[in-house]
Design an enzyme around this catalytic site. Structure first.
Site, PDB file in Angstrom:
ATOM      1  CB  SER A 295      -0.947  -0.038   1.205  1.00 39.20           C
ATOM      2  OG  SER A 295      -1.919   0.956   1.124  1.00 39.20           O
ATOM      3  CG  ASP A 306       6.928   4.323 -11.758  1.00 40.94           C
ATOM      4  OD1 ASP A 306       7.598   3.300 -11.979  1.00 40.94           O
ATOM      5  OD2 ASP A 306       5.680   4.323 -11.701  1.00 40.94           O
ATOM      6  CE  LYS A 320      -4.836  -2.310   1.050  1.00 45.98           C
ATOM      7  NZ  LYS A 320      -4.978  -0.871   0.734  1.00 45.98           N
TER       8      LYS A 320
END
Length: 557
Positions: A295, A306, A320
Site C-alpha cells: 500500500s 518510476d 496492494k
C-alpha cells in the site's frame, strides 16, 4: 440526397440519446430496487430469527456477522467497524490510544507482556517482557483472551490500575501500579548512520505523524554529515496515503505528479503532485522493500522507482493498489470501503489480485505475468504493472532454519532471554554487545531442560521416500543407503544447535536487545548481520553502480 442523410442522422442522434438516457435511468432504478429489496430481506430474516430461533439471539452480534460476511465477499480491505471498534480505526490512522503502552500476546491459555514500549507507562512502572497477567484491578484475568485483557488495560489517560503478574524466576506474584497515558506509537523506531556517511531510517507504518518523524530523522542525519540515505520499508504494510505523498515530496522536486487515484466516482478521481520544496532532491537514495511492504510503502517505493529518484532493493512487494475511504454509519459505526485504485507516476497500478473476477469456488488469484503491461520510468527503464514493485536489485529472501523457527515459535528463545535478564546486568552499548560462548552453552542446557522437540521437514520427507520406495519395490535394493541417510537425518538437537549456532545466537541477542534497549536496540542488533542493508551501503558507496542502475540498458530494462 446528402441533405436527407443529414436530416435522418440529426433525427436519429437525439432519439439514440433518449434511448441511452432511458436505459441509464432504468438501470439506476433497478439498482435502487435491488438495494431496497436486500435491506428488506435482511431485516425480515433478522426479525424471524429473533422471534422463532430455538435459543435467544444476540441481535447485535448477528448483525455484525452479517455485515462482515457481506464485506468479506468483496475484498479484505473493505471492513466494518462497530461503535466499540472505532478506536481501532483511529489507532491505525493516528498511532495513538490511551493505555499502558505494551504489546501483549496469548500464551498457554493466558496473556503475557510481549514487549513494553520505551518511556511508556508499562516500562516506567517496571513491567517486563514475559510477565504473565494474572489480574487487573482485582479482576481475575488469568484465563482471559488477549482482546479481553487489551480492553481492560485501555482507559482514560491519568487513571490508575493495578496489574498482578507472575514473573519468570519468581515464586510469588507481583502487584504493579501503572498510570495510563496517551500512547503514541513511533513510526520511526530507529535511525542512524551505517557505513561511511550513509543515513538509515526505518519506517514501520504510515500514520498522520509519520512524515514529521521521517523529516526529523532526516534532518538529524544531515547534521551528522550523511551523503546518502537508506529508507527501510520492509514489513511496512502501509497506512495513511497522505503521509506517503509527503515523504515522497521530501526527495522529489515541487510540481511532480506522483500518484493518481481512479474509481467509480469520477469526481473523486485525482492526481497528486508534490506541493512543497524538497528537503533534498539529489541525495542518493535506496529504498528497501520485501513481500510485506504494501500500500503506502508501494506508493513511496513505486514513485521513487518510476521517477528514477533512487534505487529500490529487496524482494517484490505485496501488490496492494487499492485506496480505502472511511464512511460513517448510523449508531457510531464506520465502514472502511475500497473506493479507487491508485496509479504511480509511470501510469501503472501495483494491484496484484483481481478481487472483482473470482473463481467458481470464490477464490482469487494474482494477475498472471502474461496479462501485465509494460510501462516506462522517467529515464525510459521498463517496468510492469499487476504485481507490486519489482526491485531494481533483488536480494535472496532469508529464511530461518527449521530448528530456529521452532525455538522462536515455542518461546524457547523468549524464555531464555527472561532467564538471561535475571542473571545479567543490562548491556550499556548494543553496538558492542555479543552473546558469549558461556551464554550460548547455557542456552543449550536450557533447551534440554525444556525438553524441546520439533518437527523436522527432512524426517517427514524421509518417511515419504521410504513409503514410495516400498510401494515400488526398491526398499531391499537400497536398504544400506536408506539406513545411512536415515542415520544422518536422525534428530540430534546438540548437532543442530551447533550447526545453526550463528543464526540462533543472533536471534537470542536480538531478543535481549529488545528487552534492554527496546526497538532501538533491536534495530542496532539486527543491522549487524543485515545483508540487504550491507548491499545497499555498497551500492551507495559506488556512484558508477548507483547511477548505472537508474539508466535503461540496451533492451530498456
Amino acid at each position: 440526397m446528402n441533405r436527407l442523410r443529414c436530416f435522418v442522422l440529426a433525427v436519429c442522434l437525439p432519439l439514440a440519446g433518449g434511448v441511452f438516457a432511458q436505459k441509464a435511468e432504468k438501470k439506476s432504478a433497478d439498482k435502487e430496487f435491488e438495494i431496497s429489496k436486500g435491506i428488506s430481506v435482511f431485516g425480515a430474516a433478522l426479525r424471524e430469527l429473533d422471534m422463532f430461533y430455538v435459543d435467544s439471539v444476540d441481535v447485535e452480534k448477528v448483525v455484525r456477522t452479517g455485515v462482515e460476511a457481506m464485506l468479506e465477499s468483496l475484498d479484505p480491505y473493505t471492513t466494518y467497524y462497530a461503535e466499540d471498534m472505532v478506536g481501532d480505526l483511529r489507532l491505525m490512522a493516528t498511532g495513538e490510544y490511551a493505555g499502558i503502552g505494551a504489546i501483549i500476546s496469548a500464551r498457554d491459555g493466558g496473556v503475557i507482556i510481549n514487549e513494553p514500549y520505551e518511556n511508556m507507562p508499562a516500562a516506567k512502572a517496571g513491567l517486563q517482557a514475559g510477565d504473565r497477567i494474572l489480574a487487573i484491578d482485582g479482576v481475575d484475568m488469568s484465563k482471559s483472551t488477549s482482546a479481553q485483557v487489551s480492553d481492560k488495560l485501555k482507559g482514560q489517560a491519568g487513571t490508575t490500575l493495578i496489574i498482578r503478574v507472575k514473573r519468570f524466576g519468581q515464586k510469588e506474584p507481583i502487584d504493579i501500579k501503572v498510570v495510563r497515558e496517551n500512547i503514541h506509537i513511533n513510526s520511526v523506531p530507529y535511525y542512524g548512520v551505517v557505513g561511511k556517511n550513509v543515513g538509515y531510517i526505518a519506517l514501520n507504518t504510515f500514520t498522520n505523524s509519520s512524515a514529521d518523524e521521517v523529516k526529523t530523522a532526516f534532518q538529524s542525519l544531515q547534521k551528522q554529515g550523511i551523503r546518502s540515505l537508506i529508507l527501510d520499508l520492509r514489513n511496512n504494510t502501509g497506512g495513511v496515503m497522505e503521509s506517503a505523498l509527503q515523504i515522497v515530496n521530501m526527495f522529489v522536486p515541487k510540481g511532480k505528479a506522483i500518484l493518481s487515484t481512479k474509481g467509480k466516482m469520477q469526481q473523486w478521481d485525482k492526481t497528486y503532485h508534490t506541493v512543497n520544496e524538497p528537503l533534498d532532491a539529489t541525495i542518493p537514495l535506496v529504498v528497501l522493500v520485501n513481500r510485506s511492504s504494501a500500500s503506502a510503502s508501494e506508493i513511496v517505493s513505486g514513485a521513487v522507482q518510476d521517477l528514477d529518484r533512487g534505487v529500490v532493493m529487496g524482494n517484490r512487494t505485496y501488490g496492494k493498489g487499492l485506496v480505502q475511504t472511511t464512511r460513517e454509519l448510523p449508531y457510531g459505526g464506520s465502514i472502511k470501503v475500497t473506493t479507487s485504485k491508485y496509479y504511480i507516476p509511470s501510469g501503472r497500478c501495483v494491484q496484484a489480485i483481481d478481487y472483482m473476477h473470482r473463481n467458481d469456488d470464490g477464490s482469487v488469484g494474482r494477475i498472471p505475468d502474461s496479462l501485465t503491461t509494460v510501462f516506462k520510468t522517467a529515464n525510459g527503464r521498463l517496468v510492469r504493472d499487476g504485481g507490486g514493485i519489482t526491485p531494481d536489485i533483488e536480494m535472496a529472501e532469508e529464511k530461518l532454519s527449521t530448528v530456529a523457527y521452532y525455538l522462536l515459535s515455542k518461546y524457547v528463545i523468549f524464555d531464555f532471554a527472561s532467564q538471561w535478564m535475571a542473571e545479567n546486568a543490562k548491556p550499556t552499548d548494543m553496538h558492542t554487545f555479543s552473546l558469549s560462548d558461556v551464554d550460548y552453552n547455557k542456552f543449550k542446557l536450557f533447551v534440554k531442560e525444556q525438553k524441546f522437540t520439533y518437527d523436522r521437514l527432512s524426517e517427514k520427507a524421509m518417511q515419504s521416500l521410504k513409503e514410495v520406495m516400498e510401494t515400488e519395490g526398491y526398499t531391499q535394493q537400497a536398504s544400506k543407503e536408506l539406513e545411512a541417510l536415515q542415520a544422518k537425518l536422525a534428530p540430534d538437537i546438540d548437532r543442530d544447535l551447533d550447526i545453526f549456532r550463528s543464526e540462533i545466537s543472533r536471534l537470542i541477542a536480538t531478543e535481549i536487545a529488545r528487552r534492554t534497549h527496546y526497538k532501538r536496540g533491536e534495530a542496532i542488533e539486527s543491522l549487524k548481520t543485515d545483508k540487504t542493508v550491507a548491499k545497499a551501503v555498497s551500492v551507495l558507496h559506488n556512484a558508477d553502480v548507483y547511477n548505472g542502475l537508474l539508466k535503461p540498458s540496451k533492451n530498456g530494462k
